[in-house]
Design an enzyme around this catalytic site. Sequence first.
Site, PDB file in Angstrom:
ATOM      1  CG  HIS A   1      -1.859  -1.108   1.281  1.00 56.67           C
ATOM      2  ND1 HIS A   1      -1.531  -2.321   1.845  1.00 56.67           N
ATOM      3  CD2 HIS A   1      -3.121  -1.248   0.805  1.00 56.67           C
ATOM      4  CE1 HIS A   1      -2.554  -3.144   1.736  1.00 56.67           C
ATOM      5  NE2 HIS A   1      -3.522  -2.523   1.112  1.00 56.67           N
TER       6      HIS A   1
ATOM      7  CG  HIS B   1      -5.080   9.777   7.817  1.00 58.09           C
ATOM      8  ND1 HIS B   1      -5.951   8.886   8.391  1.00 58.09           N
ATOM      9  CD2 HIS B   1      -5.346  10.978   8.406  1.00 58.09           C
ATOM     10  CE1 HIS B   1      -6.706   9.503   9.290  1.00 58.09           C
ATOM     11  NE2 HIS B   1      -6.363  10.777   9.309  1.00 58.09           N
TER      12      HIS B   1
ATOM     13  CB  ILE C   1      -6.296  10.138  -0.237  1.00 59.42           C
ATOM     14  CG1 ILE C   1      -5.131  10.868  -0.890  1.00 59.42           C
ATOM     15  CG2 ILE C   1      -7.269   9.634  -1.289  1.00 59.42           C
ATOM     16  CD1 ILE C   1      -4.252   9.973  -1.731  1.00 59.42           C
TER      17      ILE C   1
ATOM     18  CB  THR D   1      -8.237   1.851   9.823  1.00 57.28           C
ATOM     19  OG1 THR D   1      -7.514   0.703   9.379  1.00 57.28           O
ATOM     20  CG2 THR D   1      -8.469   1.758  11.313  1.00 57.28           C
ATOM     21  CB  SER D   2      -9.728   6.782   8.687  1.00 52.48           C
ATOM     22  OG  SER D   2      -9.809   6.797   7.280  1.00 52.48           O
TER      23      SER D   2
ATOM     24  N   GLY E   1     -11.794  -1.352  17.277  1.00 52.85           N
ATOM     25  CA  GLY E   1     -10.441  -1.362  16.736  1.00 52.85           C
ATOM     26  C   GLY E   1      -9.391  -1.940  17.657  1.00 52.85           C
TER      27      GLY E   1
ATOM     28  NE  ARG F   1      -2.315  -0.418   5.815  1.00 50.87           N
ATOM     29  CZ  ARG F   1      -3.083   0.041   4.851  1.00 50.87           C
ATOM     30  NH1 ARG F   1      -2.792   1.174   4.270  1.00 50.87           N
ATOM     31  NH2 ARG F   1      -4.142  -0.638   4.462  1.00 50.87           N
TER      32      ARG F   1
ATOM     33  CG  ASP G   1      -1.984   8.367  14.731  1.00 46.60           C
ATOM     34  OD1 ASP G   1      -1.510   7.445  14.057  1.00 46.60           O
ATOM     35  OD2 ASP G   1      -3.193   8.619  14.838  1.00 46.60           O
TER      36      ASP G   1
END
Length: 589
Positions: free
Chosen positions: A217, A407, A409, A450-451, A492, A549, A562
């Site tokens: 990725h 993230h 995007i 995930t987001s 999560g 990741r 983060d």
Amino acid sequence: MTRLWNDPASFADDMVEGFVRANGRWVRRVSGGVSRSTRSPEPEVAVVIGGGSGHYPAFGGLVGPGLAHGAAMGNLFASPSAHQVESVIRSSEQGRGVLLSFGNYAGDVLHFGAAQEALRQDGVDCRTVVVTDDIFSAPQSQKARRRGIAGDLTVFKAAGAAAAAGSGIDDVERAAVLANARTRSMGVAFTGCTLPGAEEPLFTVPEGKMAVGLGIHGEPGIDITDIPSADGLAELFVDRLLDAAEVPEGATIKGGRVVPILNGLGSVKNEELYVVYARIADLLTEAGLTLVDPRVGEFCTSFDMAGVSLTLLWLDEELERLWLAPADTPAFAAGSVDSSALEAVTMDGGYGGDGEWGEEAELPASSEESRKAAGVISQALAVMRDAIDAQAAELGRIDAIAGDGDHGIGMQRGTVAAAEAAMALGGQGAGAESLLTRCGDAWSDRAGGTSGALWGLILKTVGSHLGDTSPATAATLAAGISAAKTAVMDYGKAKVGDKTMVDALVPFADTLAARVTAGESLAEAWRKAASAAATAAEATADLMPGMGRARSHGAKSLGTPDPGAVSLALIAERIHTVIAASVTPIPSI
């Protein structure tokens, strides 16, 4: 770089449309991805695979007789949403159970897991085998945390062959588990990959250097070395994969049998791969291994990345039979499939259709107070969209340091989808709960990853506390956000200190609840909560990642906050401007 697109935001949809129209012999389009256009005379266990787009032939190119029955295809480098996965499952399952298989990435685990639970609630026997073949992403002692790269193919093939042979769900699952346990991969990259419309690659490699242990990725490599010769690269691959610690339990080097898969990641030519493979074949043979059905080409790519990976599937009698069994897909073939008995699938559209979340739909009754609250929420979603749009490049930059760089995007896709849905639903008289629920679904579907999963969960959880007929008070909003905090942590599995969005969400939710309980106005309580989130987000720069990741890259993330925590704090800050300016007085918002 990637050169051909129309609108970068619609690239994945445009790609799937063209793929289906070019490969109708094998696949049909359904909501969320593709499913087989034919089926065997007797029902089979359905093998449903998937992940983000940008990895062709993974995942749609592996759908066909003898392999997968369906592929959920998310946006570029973003997992498909739970709704999309569920749609592909329901379009593919044949009444004998479903096996889900995908690479071990947080977003995929969350979304496929939610879809699996939805199917189980309806009585469908749905199981999961996660692929964990990448030896560089975690030590052998933590192999369950390894990510999936080109070894996806061996697991999908074993499961698909077992299903095609008429095996039940227990045996299909067992075959996939065995293939995963006996598959090892590692990859290198010479350049990063560039997504359509992006001006910069997701990561860069210094000139003349090679990144070792990259992710598919766009995650940067674990180590940087000089570029070796083709023979030198072959020796690196074989040395690492034949290390005693990486030889699967029950397998032996002397007298063993392996399937070698040399995979190009996007822009390394097949001619180059063959030069590398010649030395790989010598080394494996000299070590005492017998090579079975070698494969050289593109099997799991990363857009235009210049990179190579080597996968070894260590065979036993069963796996060899499954690997060599006939298969016929747009991108992978083995043996000879008898297509004369295949039946065309006439159903179309797939579960859930392809509609937008803001389309006209029957809405529950709502009170005037709740509709007013929905109007303010719609304004808040609009400023969230604008705030993320302005900071998307920076969010991507900090994500690329130890993650995959997407993230910004993903947050753009999600906030745009939610704001569009809110605008449409507000005009239809939606109450607060209905608006937030549908906006959460829109965010999750469009963003994926995930987001997308977590922000969709946040909106829907808050909405369930506000309702459609009750006044939206400061207390109910604070309670909803506290519940969303708990839901995110339960879903999560992250906790404070893991360097995720949770590090900002927890102080935000806790501060808001405490200040509202103390009797402060919502605007003042929110201001203090947003400040606490911003401080906590900044402090994540000093943390080592425990989830996601970035965990694979350890110290590389030190000194950088983060991105998930940063985007949450940014959103909290901007929403305060809407609350402070709202003409609707407290206690309703």
